[in-house]
Structures are given as structure tokens and as C-alpha cells.
Design a protein around this motif. Structure first.
Motif, mmCIF file in Angstrom:
data_model
loop_
_atom_site.group_PDB
_atom_site.id
_atom_site.type_symbol
_atom_site.label_atom_id
_atom_site.label_comp_id
_atom_site.label_asym_id
_atom_site.label_seq_id
_atom_site.Cartn_x
_atom_site.Cartn_y
_atom_site.Cartn_z
ATOM 1 N N LEU A 105 0.818 -1.223 -0.105
ATOM 2 C CA LEU A 105 0.456 0.120 0.381
ATOM 3 C C LEU A 105 0.686 1.108 0.284
ATOM 4 N N GLU A 106 2.200 1.256 0.929
ATOM 5 C CA GLU A 106 3.109 2.284 0.807
ATOM 6 C C GLU A 106 3.604 2.308 -0.630
ATOM 7 N N LEU A 107 4.187 1.198 -0.789
ATOM 8 C CA LEU A 107 4.525 1.736 -2.897
ATOM 9 C C LEU A 107 3.770 1.849 -3.339
ATOM 10 N N VAL A 108 2.208 1.771 -3.756
ATOM 11 C CA VAL A 108 1.126 2.480 -4.333
ATOM 12 C C VAL A 108 0.977 4.174 -4.376
ATOM 13 N N LEU A 109 0.769 4.326 -2.542
ATOM 14 C CA LEU A 109 0.581 6.099 -2.338
ATOM 15 C C LEU A 109 1.501 6.751 -2.903
ATOM 16 N N ASN A 110 2.461 6.355 -2.561
ATOM 17 C CA ASN A 110 3.367 6.646 -2.628
ATOM 18 C C ASN A 110 4.243 7.392 -3.665
ATOM 19 N N GLU A 111 3.899 6.644 -5.215
ATOM 20 C CA GLU A 111 3.485 6.430 -6.079
ATOM 21 C C GLU A 111 2.771 8.251 -6.690
ATOM 22 N N ALA A 112 1.727 7.108 -6.039
ATOM 23 C CA ALA A 112 0.705 8.681 -6.362
ATOM 24 C C ALA A 112 1.119 9.867 -6.139
ATOM 25 N N ASP A 113 1.314 9.945 -4.676
ATOM 26 C CA ASP A 113 1.588 11.068 -4.407
ATOM 27 C C ASP A 113 2.358 12.170 -5.097
ATOM 28 N N ARG A 114 3.970 11.106 -5.399
ATOM 29 C CA ARG A 114 4.716 11.765 -6.313
ATOM 30 C C ARG A 114 4.502 12.323 -7.442
ATOM 31 N N GLN A 115 3.312 11.449 -8.291
ATOM 32 C CA GLN A 115 3.032 12.167 -9.396
ATOM 33 C C GLN A 115 1.895 12.921 -9.209
ATOM 34 N N GLY A 116 1.441 13.127 -8.294
ATOM 35 C CA GLY A 116 0.921 14.798 -7.953
ATOM 36 C C GLY A 116 -0.426 14.089 -8.236
ATOM 37 N N ILE A 117 -1.257 12.916 -7.612
ATOM 38 C CA ILE A 117 -2.839 12.696 -7.757
ATOM 39 C C ILE A 117 -2.858 13.001 -6.814
ATOM 40 N N ALA A 118 -4.404 13.908 -6.427
ATOM 41 C CA ALA A 118 -5.527 14.006 -5.462
ATOM 42 C C ALA A 118 -5.318 13.164 -4.930
ATOM 43 N N PHE A 119 -5.063 13.781 -3.203
ATOM 44 C CA PHE A 119 -6.064 12.353 -2.512
ATOM 45 C C PHE A 119 -6.691 13.518 -1.416
ATOM 46 N N GLU A 120 -8.050 13.164 -0.999
ATOM 47 C CA GLU A 120 -8.283 13.694 0.458
ATOM 48 C C GLU A 120 -8.639 12.932 1.802
ATOM 49 N N TYR A 121 -8.605 13.705 2.050
ATOM 50 C CA TYR A 121 -8.626 12.090 3.978
ATOM 51 C C TYR A 121 -9.804 12.808 4.922
#
Ligand SMILES: Cc1cc2nc3c(=O)[nH]c(=O)nc-3n(C[C@H](O)[C@H](O)[C@H](O)COP(=O)(O)OP(=O)(O)OC[C@H]3O[C@@H](n4cnc5c(N)ncnc54)[C@H](O)[C@@H]3O)c2cc1C
Length: 404
Positions: free
Chosen positions: A114-130
């Protein structure tokens, strides 16, 4: 009504930032589609025990450029070794080979994936709202409005329910549809303290070892490159679904004592691993019966929301990754209504067949009378050497071509 918005004009709403939601966001980005991921909890990746990703899941990660990173964190699994509680070898099957599938299976901490895919999504600037818990959604023409517990809303061209086994998107989409079912099994899992080195069986480093006895089953595998860390799990049958209060009432010490009693006379390192564990997770196992459909209007389900399966399939995450890639590819190439129909046609029967495999595997891993256990040993030692590799082949060899 068909919309003909091109990929880069679309705005997707994804509910849930688990493996399915995060991977979907990454594939949508690759397809040129904007997405925002809404997650009920704060960003958290520490939940979960040991898991394995099949060669089919690895091939999806490869398309995101993440397979090699994952391999460097987890441990390759080449063989699945079956034995009984006395240590008698029953069979050994393949967990996939590089030659045949491009990858072997890989074991790891679920949190590492999960960390791997979330970090990659963050690196690519994908928007997350927690801390955005979806409570409902409505369709307004060709748009969807999602409503959250905090009173806020979000508008998009469609909503993707990646919100797991108790999916709220599914509840709104199919209010009278099937609900998750307790399978009658409870799994307990944990990790062995890395400082415990007495079990240094290098022969086991690239294997899942599954031990069967009259008192359920016990599996273990290494989950880390470098210094090994053993992850383990034990399954037993319990007809009555445990309540949350009953589960919460168990302390780690009580779980340890219960497991030591169940597996008292079992072959090493079963007791040793239990005694040197740093954590215990106890989970009743549910799956989602086949749904009548995975999409209604401008909403579609993926991952556990569509087809949560028993962990005994060892495939929930791999199939969720396949869903993410296939759905994004269809949304890239077709208007929404056609895309989700094609996605369902290609994916539903496969996922449901793997769910059934998980239920069947689980049924073999729970308590048995001594006579049933002897019969199980005999059947496994005859059937698995003949059929074991073929039984996995259709799952492992599945590959989606992103380019065509
Ligand atoms: C004990 C156990 C062992 C397993 N072992 C394996 C294995 O070895 N191999 C394997 O491939 N799979 C395994 N699995 C299955 C695998 O973990 C799941 O199939 C996979 O994680 C599915 O991911 P998902 O993203 O669909 O769902 P989840 O991981 O459940 O993610 C859903 C997300 O949605 C969020 N959410 C929920 N409701 C809302 C809401 N209303 N609003 C906003 N957000 C919301 C949740 O907080 C969560 O972050 C195992 C599962 C269990 C329980």
C-alpha cells in the motif's frame, strides 16, 4: 445517455485509498484522466499482516513501473509446500516462475504494498482527500455528486467504488443486493520478531509452508529481502460469527495461549513462531457473494467492493490490481457506459471463479476429525502433484496489454 468526453476532459471520483483505489488513480493518470481519491481515514499504511502477490499482480505493477521496487522490499516465493502436523511432506507446487509468467509470486507486508502505490501516487501529484467518509451519492444528468459525512460534496463524471468489502458505494448502487457473508472461518496472523534467528532454515526462504492438522492449519513464509522476517497465519472454523466486542476482548497473550494449545504437538517451527511473534491480528473472514452487476448508472465497483474474497485465494490484491488496470484502459478507450460494460464482461466471471477457489481452499484448512485429516492428507498428496500447477496456471498467466 452516452457522453463523449475525451479522456483528458473526464474527472473521476474514487472512493477509498486502498490498493484498488490508489492503483486505479495511477492507471487513470496514465490514461490522461483526472481523478481525486476520497478516503474515510487519515493516510495510514500500517494495517495488515503478511500477504503474497501473484505473478498476475506483479505484471500489473510492472506496467506502473513498481514491480522491481516491490521485489526489493518483499521476498520471492517460488514454491508452495504442503505437509501435515507431524512434518510429513504431502506435496509441493509452483508459486510461479520468471520463465513462465515474467515474475514469481512475492511475499511482503501488506502495508509495504500500500505504501508503494500511495507514494507513487503522491509522487505523480494525484489528489487525495483524507477523512472524507462517503455517505451517499446522486446522479444528476451525466454527473455524479458524492456526499461526505462532514457535509461536503464532490462532483465528477463518474464514481468508482474502491471502498472495500463493506462498500458504501455498493450499498447505494445495489440497496437490495447481496451483503458480505461470514465464511465460518477465523484467521489469526502475525510476524515473528526479526531478532529471533533460531529458525534459520534457508530451504524455506522462498517457500510458503502450509501445515495441516486436525486443529486447522498454519502457514508461514518469509516476507522481506535481506534479514528474513517470517509472517504466519492460522485458520480455524467457528460456526458463529464473532462480534467486534468478542474480538476486541482477546489480548495478544490469550491469542498466543489459544494458538499454542491448538498447535501443541505440531512440527517446528509452528510453536516457536507463535512464541516469538511481535503482533497478533485476529480476523473473521468474509467474502462478497456474486453481485448482479458491478455498475449502475455512472457508478462502478472495483476490488473488494466488487468481489471481496477469502484470503485463502491469496489473490485479493492481485485481482484488485487487475481491475484497476482494465477499468482505466476501458475508460481511456470508450465512453463510460461502454467502458464499464466491457470491464464487467472481461472481469466478473474471472474474479468470481477466484472467489470460489478461495472458499474451497479455506474449507481444506480448517478443523477436521482425525479420519477426515487422514483423507485430506491422502487426497492432497495424490491430486496436488498431478494438478497443482495447472490449478494455479489460469490465475497466474492472466495479463492485460495496456497498449493495444
Ligand atoms: C487476513 C487477510 C489476508 C489477506 N491476504 C492476502 C494475500 O495474501 N494476497 C492477496 O492478494 N490479498 C490478500 N488479502 C486481500 C487483500 O488485502 C484485499 O483484497 C485488497 O487489499 C483489496 O483492496 P481494496 O482496495 O479493494 O480494499 P481495502 O483495502 O479494504 O480498501 C478500501 C479503502 O476504502 C476506505 N473506505 C471504506 N469505506 C469508505 C467510505 N465510506 N468513504 C471513503 N473511504 C472508505 C477504507 O478505509 C480503505 O482505505 C487478504 C485479506 C485479509 C483480510
Amino acid at each position: 445517455m452516452v457522453t463523449n468526453k475525451s479522456a483528458h476532459e473526464q474527472q473521476a471520483i474514487i472512493i477509498g485509498s486502498g490498493i484498488a483505489g490508489a492503483a486505479t488513480a495511477l492507471f487513470l493518470k496514465k490514461a490522461g484522466i483526472k481523478a481525486t481519491v476520497y478516503e474515510a481515514y487519515p493516510r495510514l499504511t500500517t494495517i495488515g499482516g503478511a500477504m503474497s502477490l501473484g505473478p498476475n499482480g506483479m505484471n500489473v505493477l510492472a506496467e506502473l513501473g513498481l514491480a522491481e521496487k516491490l521485489k526489493s522490499q518483499g521476498a520471492p516465493l517460488e514454491r508452495l509446500h504442503f505437509r501435515n502436523q507431524t512434518g510429513k511432506r504431502l506435496a509441493e507446487t509452483s508459486s510461479g516462475t520468471v520463465e513462465k509468467y515474467g515474475y514469481t509470486s512475492v511475499a511482503l507486508h501488506r502495508s509495504a504494498l500500500l505504501e508503494l502505490v500511495l507514494n507513487e501516487a503522491d509522487r505523480q501529484g494525484i489528489a487525495f482527500e483524507y477523512e472524507k467518509r462517503l455517505t451517499g451519492y446522486t446522479q444528476q444528468g451525466n454527473q455524479v455528486v458524492a456526499q461526505f459525512e462532514d457535509g461536503s460534496t464532490a462532483t465528477g463524471d463518474y464514481i468508482i467504488g474502491a471502498d472495500g468489502i463493506h462498500s458504501q458505494v455498493r450499498s447505494v448502487m445495489l440497496p437490495n443486493g447481496p451483503k458480505p457473508e461470514y465464511t465460518g472461518h477465523v484467521a489469526i496472523g502475525g510476524f515473528v520478531d526479526e531478532n529471533y534467528r533460531d529458525w534459520d532454515n534457508s530451504g524455506d526462504l522462498k517457500k510458503t509452508v502450509l501445515t495441516f492438522g486436525p486443529e486447522g492449519s498454519f502457514g508461514y513464509c518469509n516476507t522481506k529481502s535481506g534479514v528474513p522476517q517470517w509472517g504466519w497465519w492460522s485458520t480455524y472454523g467457528q460456526a458463529k460469527e464473532p462480534t467486534k466486542a468478542e474480538l476486541d476482548a482477546f489480548t495478544d497473550e490469550q491469542l498466543e495461549q489459544m494458538l499454542l494449545k491448538r498447535h501443541a504437538s505440531w512440527v517446528a517451527p509452528v510453536k516457536e513462531f507463535i512464541q516469538h511473534s511481535i503482533m497478533f491480528i485476529k480476523t473473521p473472514i468474509y467474502d462478497v457473494p456474486a453481485l448482479p452487476t458491478w455498475h449502475v448508472g455512472r457508478a462502478v465497483l472495483i476490488g473488494d467492493a466488487a468481489h471481496a474474497m477469502s484470503p485463502h485465494a491469496g489473490q485479493g490484491a492481485s485481482v484488485a490490481l487487475e481491475d484497476a488496470m482494465y477499468l482505466a484502459k476501458m475508460l481511456r478507450d470508450y465512453p463510460f457506459e461502454q467502458a464499464v460494460e466491457r470491464y464487467q464482461t472481461a472481469r466478473k466471471a474471472r474474479a468470481e471463479k477466484i472467489c470460489k477457489t478461495g472458499r474451497d481452499n479455506a474449507a481444506r484448512q480448517v478443523d477436521a476429525t482425525p479420519a477426515q485429516a487422514r483423507m485430506r492428507d491422502m487426497v492432497m498428496s495424490i491430486i496436488l502433484p498431478l494438478m497443482g500447477d495447472r490449478m494455479q496456471d489460469w490465475i497466474f498467466k492472466y495479463k492485460i496489454n495496456w497498449e493495444d
